[in-house]
Each structure stands twice: as structure tokens, then as C-alpha cells.
Scaffold this active site. Structure first.
Site, short mmCIF file in Angstrom:
data_model
loop_
_atom_site.label_atom_id
_atom_site.label_comp_id
_atom_site.label_asym_id
_atom_site.label_seq_id
_atom_site.Cartn_x
_atom_site.Cartn_y
_atom_site.Cartn_z
CG ASP A 75 36.46 41.76 45.20
OD1 ASP A 75 35.72 40.84 45.10
OD2 ASP A 75 37.56 42.06 45.19
CD GLU A 133 37.33 39.24 39.93
OE1 GLU A 133 37.70 39.21 38.79
OE2 GLU A 133 37.07 40.27 40.22
#
EC number: 3.4.17.11
Length: 370
Positions: A75, A133
């Protein structure tokens, strides 16, 4: 002709993958899994509504012992459409684009290294590629802890310090939300019958900032939302805070102050809750020994490396706080994380691919740690 690694970074970058966008993350996940399979990994997923975590494993060949665990994420902080204003570009050694540095180039280097050790002796390699994350890995903590519990060492594929040095500790990081409920009323005809949630939130933020200023912590008010109309006393409001700590005692004290917030206005209600939490990772002897071994292997490749703690947080906070030998910052060098100036070094990609190949290979970390 561009290298396969360079071509892979381009493919990953144009598949924009912001945190929480399950459809965009799924498209990149399919590409990553296909490349991981070609590199020799067995792939699996831990499904989540906002994006699946990717689990890759490379069975040991000729090297016994616990696995090496690598941590990364796919991400980014950039919403879909960022490429229009921040396009993929290459100028000499500098490669630009959303997520190239944090941390798609790290995934490229890892997969290239795995492909290079195919057919050689190597330890078991386990990889977790996290989908959230950038917001503190709220759904990945248990997975990271479980995998870390059986790993010999943990290597983080986050960006390094400027210049390429590795990371040997991290500040603790907590995302918290202050929520306020007020009483709605007509802002002109009957304001005194209301309790303005936004005004209450502002007072709470001023108070909490003063409390935080008494300790060596970092506090960032990241978002504020609330209310609805200028002629209505706001009934709800909230603020999301980012807190960073070097000392767990400061963390405990400040989170205690956050839980102890009380409303200033009689009819307002105030509460606080944690959105995500990463413990402080302090440098320790196990991490120092691991850094020394990585430094020695790098020297054999003609690379000079050092390491020191970092202010930013990552999933290595969790493994380092558990006492697992951990070193982070093994993605290629570059700069501009979370900024429009984000870039990664093409030469740094080649350097890190070579280093990861050596760390995972037959003369790498596991034989040296026996």
C-alpha cells in the site's frame, strides 16, 4: 534495453495502490503474486475487506534452521489518480513516481534476489507483504507477531536512511482518535441550548498539546472532521492524532492522559480510542550483531553500510520490540517518502538486489548465525 527489475518497478508503480482501496490493492496483489511465483515462492493470502496481506514462502534447500522473515508492504499513501500529476519518469539515476521509494522498489529487489538464488542452497525464507502498513498495520499485527516468533532474523524492506544506511530501532507509533459528542441547536435562535462539539474538540486539542509538550514526544494532528452547517451548533466532531515515542514510559504516560480527557462543557461527551499501535523498538545486542553480519556481507560486495535508529515507524517496531534480531531499511536508497518529490535510485536497486541475494544465499545470514 531496460532491466527486468526496472520493468517490474514500472508495472508496480502504474498500478496505484492506496491503503484501503481493496480493488486497486487486489490488482497489484495479483501482479506481485505472479512475479513471486516465477521467483520460486509459494504464495498465499490472509484476506481482509480493505486489502489482503500477502504471504510468500521459499522452502529451505540445503540449509537447516529457522527461517529468515522479510517484511514489506504494497500500500502507498497516494490516492488513485496521483500519476496524473506525479507521473513515472526516469532521469539518469533518478526514478520518480508514487510509491517507488516507499516501498515498491524494495519488493522489486526482493523478488530479483529470490530469482537469483533459485537452484542454490538457502534457508527457508518467509515474506509478509502488508496491505495497510501506511496506517499502522491495524489488521496485520497478529500475523507479524506469529511469523516473527519462529524466525531466526527479521529483515525490513522499508526505505533506508538518506544515503542507504540501515535502521536499528524505531520510535513507538500510535494513531489515536479523540471523539466528541455535543448537542445540536439552532446557532442563531437558541445557541445556549446546544453544546458545540467542534469548540469542545478544539479545547481538548489545545489541552492535550500542552500535556504532550512536557515530554519528548512527537504529536501531529492529522485530520479533523465534524459539524455540518454554519447555522447548526455542531453535534459531533473528531480528530485523529499521530503520536511518536522514544521511551515506552512516555508512551504509557501520554496515553494515560489521553484516556483521562474530560469534557469542558456540561453537555458534551469526550472519549478517546486507539486506531493502531506500534511499540517502541529500541536498539539491542541481537540487532547490533545482525547489523554487523549484514555489514560484513555488504563489505564483501564492495558496499559500505552502517545503521542507526529511525524516527519513523513500521512493522519492524513489532518484531524488534519482541526481541527478535531485526534490521530495517533494506529497500533501495532514494528520498522523498510521502512527498511529491519521491524518487528511488536505479543504481540503488542494483545494490540492494545484490545485497539481498547475498544475505539469502548459501553463504548468507543463516550459516553465519549458526
Amino acid at each position: 534495453m531496460p532491466s527486468p527489475e526496472f520493468e517490474a518497478l514500472h508495472r508496480y508503480t502504474v498500478l496505484e495502490s492506496p491503503t484501503g482501496d481493496a480493488r486497486s490493492l487486489a490488482a497489484l496483489a495479483e501482479t506481485l503474486e505472479a512475479d513471486a511465483g516465477r521467483a520460486g515462492f509459494t504464495t498465499a493470502r490472509e484476506p481482509h475487506p480493505t486489502g489482503d496481506h500477502l504471504l510468500w514462502s521459499l522452502p529451505a534447500r540445503g540449509v537447516a534452521g529457522p527461517p529468515i522473515l522479510l517484511l514489506s508492504h504494497y500500500d502507498t499513501v497516494w490516492p488513485v489518480g496521483t500519476l496524473a500529476a506525479m507521473p513515472w519518469s526516469v532521469e539518469g539515476d533518478v526514478v520518480r513516481g508514487p510509491g517507488v521509494y516507499d516501498t515498491k522498489a524494495g519488493l522489486v529487489a526482493l523478488l530479483a534476489a529470490a530469482a537469483r538464488i533459485k537452484g542454490q542452497d538457502h534457508p527457508e525464507v518467509r515474506v509478509i507483504v502488508v496491505a495497510d502498513e501506511e496506517i499502522g498495520s491495524p489488521s496485520a499485527g497478529d500475523l507479524v507477531r506469529a511469523e516473527a516468533g519462529r524466525a531466526a532474523v527479521v529483515l525490513g524492506l522499508e526505505p533506508p536512511h538518506p544515503g542507504g544506511d540501515l535502521k536499528t530501532g524505531r520510535r513507538g507509533s500510535t494513531r489515536a482518535r479523540i471523539e466528541v459528542t455535543g448537542v445540536e441547536a439552532h446557532a442563531a435562535l437558541d445557541p445556549d441550548s446546544g453544546a458545540n462539539a467542534i469548540d469542545e474538540l478544539v479545547d481538548q486539542l489545545v489541552h492535550f498539546r500542552a500535556v504532550a509538550a512536557r515530554r519528548p514526544v512527537l504529536l501531529n494532528t492529522g485530520t479533523i472532521a465534524g459539524g455540518g452547517r454554519t447555522n447548526v451548533v455542531a453535534g459531533r466532531a473528531h480528530a485523529d492524532l499521530g503520536l511518536r515515542f522514544s521511551d515506552p514510559a512516555d508512551e504509557e504516560a501520554l496515553l494515560g492522559e489521553l484516556r483521562a480527557l474530560r469534557p469542558v462543557r456540561e453537555r458534551a461527551a469526550v472519549s478517546a480510542r486507539l486506531l493502531s499501535h506500534r511499540p517502541t523498538w529500541r536498539p539491542d545486542p541481537a540487532g547490533a550483531e545482525l547489523l554487523d553480519r549484514i555489514r560484513g556481507i555488504a563489505a564483501g560486495l564492495g558496499q559500505t553500510l552502517d545503521g542507526r535508529p529511525a524516527d519513523g515507524a513500521a512493522d519492524t517496531n513489532t518484531t524488534g520490540a519482541l526481541g527478535r534480531p531485526t534490521v530495517d531499511g533494506l529497500a533501495p536508497r532514494g528520498g522523498g517518502a510521502h512527498a511529491r518529490t519521491e524518487w528511488v535510485s536505479a543504481g540503488g536497486m542494483a545494490e540492494r538486489t545484490a545485497l539481498l541475494t547475498a544475505l539469502l544465499g548459501p553463504s548468507g545470514l543463516i550459516p553465519r548465525l549458526r
